[in-house]
Design an enzyme around this catalytic site. Structure first.
Site, short mmCIF file in Angstrom:
data_model
loop_
_atom_site.label_atom_id
_atom_site.label_comp_id
_atom_site.label_asym_id
_atom_site.label_seq_id
_atom_site.Cartn_x
_atom_site.Cartn_y
_atom_site.Cartn_z
CE LYS B 80 -3.92 -2.05 2.79
NZ LYS B 80 -4.90 -1.96 1.91
NE ARG B 164 -27.94 -4.86 -1.14
CZ ARG B 164 -28.58 -6.11 -1.87
NH1 ARG B 164 -28.41 -6.05 -2.81
NH2 ARG B 164 -28.67 -7.86 -1.36
#
Lengths: 193, 293
Positions: B80, B164
Site C-alpha cells: 500500500k 451494492r
C-alpha cells in the site's frame, strides 16, 4: 454439441467459458467431482497455481482428474493450468496432475513488471501471428520425446506444447479476441477431425 | 515485446479472480496465507485494526518488511501507498511489488489528487464507494478496483453498502438510452467514455474485489453472491483466534460461494472471529472510507 468443462475454482475461468460458448460449445463450470461427468474435455484456466492445487485437493478433484487424464481425457492448461499438467517443476513447486512430459519453471520472467505481450508465429494456427499475453508466466524448460512444441519465443524458449490429448500454453489466449487456439483445442485435440 | 501495458496490468487482476488476498505483516503470516490458498498477499507493517488503534499518520511499510514477505512466498505480493503519494508508489515499483494499493487505510498525502497511475509499469488497485468513484480511479489508470468497506472493523455492513452501490448503478446504467448517458456521466462525475463502456458491457472494465470488514466465510460468500470478483481480508484473519483455519475457510467459501452445504461445513469450529466495531457508533473522522473521492 461438444461439452468442455472449465475448472472454476479460481482464476480467469469466465473468459475461457465465454470463448467456448462463442464457438458453439457448452462450457459448464467444474468445482466438484460430479461436475466432471459427461465432459468431452477440460480447460484449466490461468490463476494462482498454488491456490488452484490446494482447492483441487480440498474439493476432491485432484485424484479423479488424474485418473481421467491417465485414460486419455483431453485437457488444456493455460499458464497455471500448464503448471498443473507438468510432470516436473522447478524447486518452488510440487507437481499436481503429473500428466504431461514437460519440465516447467514457474514465474520464469520475474515479477509483474516483467509481464509482457508479444506476437508469436504458431505454425498449427497459420497466419497471422498470434498475439500472446504472458502474465507472471511459466516456461517449458524440458520436453519429453512424445511432446510436440507448438510455439517458441524469439530466443527459442518453448511456450506452447501438445502431447496427444494434452495441450499447454504459458500464455493466455482467453484474454484476446482471437479464438484460434480454442478452435484448435476443440477440432484437433478433443474431436480430432 | 511490450511490458507494463494496460492488458498485462488488468490481466494479473483477472488471474486473481475468485480468490482471497490477505493482509500480512510478517513472512510467517505470508506463508500461512499462501498455504491456506490465498491468491496474493498485501504486505503491511500493521493490519488496519492496529493502524486504527495506533492513530497518528500511517505510511507506506518499511521496505525491509516488504522484501522479507516477497522472499517468503511465490504468490503475488501487493503493498500500500498513501493516496496521492506518487513517490511512495515509485519506491514500491522499484522494490518490485506486483500490485500497488493506493489505499485509504493509510493517511492520505493529497486530499485533492489521486496518483496518475498510467505511466507506471506496476499496476494499481484503488478503493471506491460507488460507481463514479470506481470510474474516476479507472480513468486515472487503476487496473483493479475494490469496494472500500470500512477497514479494521470486522463489520461487513459498509462492504455490502459499497458493493451494492457499484453493482446497482451498473444495472441501472444498462437501462438508459444513449441520449441519457451524458447526463448520467455528469451525475456520477465519471468519464463519459467509461460510462458508455459500462452501459454497453454491463460490467466494470477491470476486476472488482470487495474489501473492508470481511471476517467470516459467510461474509466472503455474501460479497461473492452480491457479484464481486474476489475478496480482500485484512484484519479478519490475523486478528482472529485461529488464523490458519479461518484463512482456509474463507478461501473455500470464496470458491464455493453458491454452495450452502460447503459454506456450512467450512464455518464449523473456527474459534473467535475478530472483535467487531459498530460503524454507526463511530465518529465521522474515524471512518477510513471517506478518505479519497
Amino acid at each position: 454439441m461438444t461439452t468442455i468443462g472449465v475448472l472454476s475454482l479460481q482464476g480467469d475461468f469466465r473468459e475461457h467459458r465465454e470463448v467456448l460458448e462463442r464457438l458453439g460449445a457448452t462450457a459448464p463450470e467444474v468445482r466438484c467431482p460430479r461436475d466432471l461427468e459427461g465432459l468431452d474435455g477440460l480447460i484449466i484456466p490461468g490463476g494462482e497455481s498454488t491456490t488452484i492445487v490446494r482447492l483441487m485437493r480440498t474439493s476432491g478433484l485432484l485424484e479423479p482428474l488424474r485418473k481421467l487424464v491417465g485414460r486419455g481425457f483431453p485437457v488444456w492448461g493455460t499458464c497455471a493450468g500448464m503448471i498443473l499438467l507438468a510432470k516436473q517443476l522447478d524447486a518452488t513447486g510440487t507437481p499436481a496432475l503429473e500428466a504431461m512430459d514437460i519440465g516447467v519453471r514457474r514465474n520464469a520472467f520475474g515479477r509483474q513488471a516483467d509481464s509482457f505481450e508479444v506476437d508469436l508465429r504458431i505454425p498449427v494456427l497459420g497466419d497471422p501471428p498470434f498475439h500472446a499475453i504472458f502474465i507472471r508466466a511459466p516456461v517449458i524448460e524440458a520436453v519429453g520425446p512424445e511432446v510436440e512444441v507448438l510455439a517458441r519465443l524469439a530466443d527459442g524458449t518453448p511456450v506452447a506444447a501438445r502431447q496427444d490429448r494434452l495441450l499447454a500454453t504459458a500464455f493466455h489466449p482467453e484474454l484476446t479476441p482471437d479464438s484460434r487456439f480454442h478452435r484448435f483445442f476443440l477440432d484437433h485435440v478433443v474431436r480430432r477431425v | 515485446m511490450d511490458k507494463g501495458t494496460w492488458t498485462v496490468k488488468v490481466g494479473l487482476a483477472q488471474m486473481l479472480k475468485g480468490g482471497v488476498i490477505t493482509d500480512v505483516v510478517t513472512p510467517d503470516h505470508a506463508k500461512i496465507a499462501e498455504e491456506a490458498g490465498a491468491c496474493a498477499v498485501m504486505a503491511l507493517e500493521r493490519v488496519p485494526a492496529d493502524i486504527r488503534a495506533a492513530g497518528g499518520v500511517a505510511r507506506m511499510a518499511d521496505p525491509t518488511v516488504i522484501e522479507a514477505i516477497k522472499g517468503a512466498v511465490t504468490i503475488p505480493v501487493m503493498a500500500k501507498c498513501r493516496i496521492g503519494h506518487f513517490v511512495e508508489a515509485q519506491i514500491l515499483e522499484a522494490l518490485g511489488v506486483d500490485y500497488i494499493d493506493e489505499s485509504e487505510v493509510l493517511t492520505p498525502a493529497d486530499e485533492e489528487h489521486h496518483i496518475y497511475k498510467h505511466p507506471f509499469t506496476v499496476p494499481f488497485v484503488c478503493g471506491c464507494r460507488d460507481l463514479g468513484e470506481a470510474l474516476r480511479r479507472i480513468g486515472e489508470g487503476a487496473a483493479m478496483i475494490r469496494t472500500k468497506g470500512e477497514a479494521g472493523t470486522g463489520n461487513v455492513v459498509e462492504a455490502v453498502r459499497h458493493a451494492r452501490a457499484v453493482l446497482g448503478a451498473i444495472r441501472r446504467l444498462q437501462g438508459l438510452t444513449p441520449d441519457e448517458l451524458m447526463a448520467e456521466a455528469k451525475n456520477l462525475r465519471a468519464p463519459y467514455e467509461l460510462v458508455t463502456e459500462v452501459a454497453r458491457t454491463g460490467r466494470l472494465p477491470v476486476v472488482n474485489f470487495a474489501a473492508g470488514g470481511i471476517a467470516t466465510p459467510a461474509d466472503a460468500a455474501l460479497m461473492m453472491q452480491l457479484g464481486v470478483d474476489g475478496i480482500f481480508v485484512g484484519s479478519g484473519i490475523f486478528k482472529s483466534a485461529d488464523p490458519s483455519a479461518r484463512a482456509r475457510a474463507i478461501v473455500q467459501a470464496t470458491t464455493h460461494f453458491k454452495d450452502a452445504k460447503i459454506l456450512a461445513e467450512v464455518s464449523h469450529g473456527l474459534g473467535e472471529a475478530m472483535p467487531g466495531l459498530d460503524v454507526r457508533s463511530m465518529k465521522p473522522e474515524e471512518l477510513l472510507a471517506t478518505r479519497g473521492w
